[in-house]
Design a protein around this motif. Sequence first.
Motif, PDB file in Angstrom:
ATOM      1  N   SER A   1      -1.179   2.390  -8.223  1.00  0.00           N
ATOM      2  CA  SER A   1      -0.542   1.111  -8.522  1.00  0.00           C
ATOM      3  C   SER A   1       0.040   0.480  -7.266  1.00  0.00           C
ATOM      4  O   SER A   1      -0.088  -0.728  -7.047  1.00  0.00           O
ATOM      5  N   LYS A   2       0.685   1.283  -6.432  1.00  0.00           N
ATOM      6  CA  LYS A   2       1.235   0.764  -5.175  1.00  0.00           C
ATOM      7  C   LYS A   2       0.114   0.254  -4.261  1.00  0.00           C
ATOM      8  O   LYS A   2       0.245  -0.788  -3.627  1.00  0.00           O
ATOM      9  N   SER A   3      -0.986   0.987  -4.202  1.00  0.00           N
ATOM     10  CA  SER A   3      -2.125   0.557  -3.385  1.00  0.00           C
ATOM     11  C   SER A   3      -2.706  -0.748  -3.904  1.00  0.00           C
ATOM     12  O   SER A   3      -3.044  -1.638  -3.124  1.00  0.00           O
ATOM     13  N   ALA A   4      -2.819  -0.878  -5.216  1.00  0.00           N
ATOM     14  CA  ALA A   4      -3.348  -2.113  -5.800  1.00  0.00           C
ATOM     15  C   ALA A   4      -2.419  -3.286  -5.522  1.00  0.00           C
ATOM     16  O   ALA A   4      -2.874  -4.398  -5.221  1.00  0.00           O
TER      17      ALA A   4
ATOM     18  N   GLU B   1     -12.369 -10.980  -9.943  1.00  0.00           N
ATOM     19  CA  GLU B   1     -12.710  -9.761  -9.217  1.00  0.00           C
ATOM     20  C   GLU B   1     -12.225  -9.841  -7.778  1.00  0.00           C
ATOM     21  O   GLU B   1     -12.227 -10.916  -7.185  1.00  0.00           O
ATOM     22  N   GLY B   2     -11.827  -8.698  -7.240  1.00  0.00           N
ATOM     23  CA  GLY B   2     -11.446  -8.630  -5.839  1.00  0.00           C
ATOM     24  C   GLY B   2     -10.250  -7.730  -5.608  1.00  0.00           C
ATOM     25  O   GLY B   2      -9.912  -6.888  -6.444  1.00  0.00           O
ATOM     26  N   LEU B   3      -9.616  -7.916  -4.475  1.00  0.00           N
ATOM     27  CA  LEU B   3      -8.397  -7.173  -4.129  1.00  0.00           C
ATOM     28  C   LEU B   3      -7.243  -7.885  -4.821  1.00  0.00           C
ATOM     29  O   LEU B   3      -6.633  -8.792  -4.267  1.00  0.00           O
ATOM     30  N   CYS B   4      -6.962  -7.479  -6.045  1.00  0.00           N
ATOM     31  CA  CYS B   4      -6.028  -8.226  -6.896  1.00  0.00           C
ATOM     32  C   CYS B   4      -4.842  -7.378  -7.339  1.00  0.00           C
ATOM     33  O   CYS B   4      -4.978  -6.201  -7.647  1.00  0.00           O
ATOM     34  N   SER B   5      -3.697  -8.026  -7.391  1.00  0.00           N
ATOM     35  CA  SER B   5      -2.462  -7.441  -7.900  1.00  0.00           C
ATOM     36  C   SER B   5      -2.104  -8.165  -9.187  1.00  0.00           C
ATOM     37  O   SER B   5      -2.286  -9.372  -9.309  1.00  0.00           O
TER      38      SER B   5
ATOM     39  N   TYR C   1      -9.180   7.308  -2.758  1.00  0.00           N
ATOM     40  CA  TYR C   1      -8.555   8.611  -2.576  1.00  0.00           C
ATOM     41  C   TYR C   1      -7.049   8.446  -2.586  1.00  0.00           C
ATOM     42  O   TYR C   1      -6.498   7.642  -1.850  1.00  0.00           O
ATOM     43  N   GLU C   2      -6.392   9.195  -3.444  1.00  0.00           N
ATOM     44  CA  GLU C   2      -4.928   9.249  -3.470  1.00  0.00           C
ATOM     45  C   GLU C   2      -4.511  10.712  -3.544  1.00  0.00           C
ATOM     46  O   GLU C   2      -5.023  11.465  -4.365  1.00  0.00           O
ATOM     47  N   ASP C   3      -3.609  11.081  -2.695  1.00  0.00           N
ATOM     48  CA  ASP C   3      -3.122  12.442  -2.632  1.00  0.00           C
ATOM     49  C   ASP C   3      -1.909  12.588  -3.544  1.00  0.00           C
ATOM     50  O   ASP C   3      -0.960  11.822  -3.445  1.00  0.00           O
ATOM     51  N   ALA C   4      -1.954  13.568  -4.424  1.00  0.00           N
ATOM     52  CA  ALA C   4      -0.835  13.794  -5.341  1.00  0.00           C
ATOM     53  C   ALA C   4       0.418  14.266  -4.617  1.00  0.00           C
ATOM     54  O   ALA C   4       1.518  14.168  -5.150  1.00  0.00           O
TER      55      ALA C   4
ATOM     56  N   LEU D   1       7.037   1.385   0.620  1.00  0.00           N
ATOM     57  CA  LEU D   1       6.641   0.133   1.237  1.00  0.00           C
ATOM     58  C   LEU D   1       7.864  -0.751   1.392  1.00  0.00           C
ATOM     59  O   LEU D   1       8.462  -1.157   0.404  1.00  0.00           O
ATOM     60  N   PHE D   2       8.238  -0.998   2.612  1.00  0.00           N
ATOM     61  CA  PHE D   2       9.361  -1.887   2.872  1.00  0.00           C
ATOM     62  C   PHE D   2       8.831  -3.294   3.052  1.00  0.00           C
ATOM     63  O   PHE D   2       7.856  -3.517   3.765  1.00  0.00           O
ATOM     64  N   ARG D   3       9.436  -4.227   2.412  1.00  0.00           N
ATOM     65  CA  ARG D   3       9.089  -5.632   2.549  1.00  0.00           C
ATOM     66  C   ARG D   3      10.305  -6.329   3.145  1.00  0.00           C
ATOM     67  O   ARG D   3      11.187  -6.781   2.430  1.00  0.00           O
ATOM     68  N   PRO D   4      10.378  -6.404   4.474  1.00  0.00           N
ATOM     69  CA  PRO D   4      11.559  -6.990   5.113  1.00  0.00           C
ATOM     70  C   PRO D   4      11.845  -8.408   4.634  1.00  0.00           C
ATOM     71  O   PRO D   4      12.992  -8.809   4.556  1.00  0.00           O
ATOM     72  N   GLU D   5      10.797  -9.160   4.282  1.00  0.00           N
ATOM     73  CA  GLU D   5      11.027 -10.531   3.844  1.00  0.00           C
ATOM     74  C   GLU D   5      11.778 -10.591   2.519  1.00  0.00           C
ATOM     75  O   GLU D   5      12.375 -11.598   2.185  1.00  0.00           O
ATOM     76  N   GLU D   6      11.783  -9.503   1.761  1.00  0.00           N
ATOM     77  CA  GLU D   6      12.536  -9.453   0.512  1.00  0.00           C
ATOM     78  C   GLU D   6      13.994  -9.070   0.767  1.00  0.00           C
ATOM     79  O   GLU D   6      14.880  -9.444   0.020  1.00  0.00           O
ATOM     80  N   ILE D   7      14.232  -8.293   1.808  1.00  0.00           N
ATOM     81  CA  ILE D   7      15.585  -7.850   2.120  1.00  0.00           C
ATOM     82  C   ILE D   7      16.320  -8.906   2.935  1.00  0.00           C
ATOM     83  O   ILE D   7      17.450  -9.260   2.647  1.00  0.00           O
TER      84      ILE D   7
END
Length: 131
Positions: A33-36, A60-64, A106-109, A115-121
């Motif tokens: 989910s984080k990757s998406a 279709e595509g790289l969508c969130s 591939y996702e490692d368990a 993920l830091f989003r400085p623009e949100e902080i």
Amino acid sequence: MKKKIALFVLGITSFISLVGCTSEADTVSHNLSKSADSFEVQRRVVFFNGITDKYLLTVEGLCSLNTDSEKKLTVTCKVGEGQYKKHYLGLSDNVSYFVEQTDAKYEDAYHYKVLFRPEEIIPEIDLQTSN
């Protein structure tokens, strides 16, 4: 100062104990989910009429995805370097949607992402943080 260090250690310990309680499937699902949401996963979103069984729309595509409410879905797709398109889609009693991940990822368990989003902080910073 000692209180701050003690609170920090307590917070980290609590976080680690909570992480230890999740299953491998939960961790992988969370990481996907984080990757998406970071536009790293190819998806297909299909809207269909449940009464007529007809497809109404496909994205279709790289969508969130973001479900703001029960009746609205927001689909944001990365269409180029630093370029995005956002679609607002309304849902009704007979219109629903299905989301498919079209490529394996591939996702490692045992790996987690922060993920830091400085623009949100700190507002008013024009900084690109995604790939």
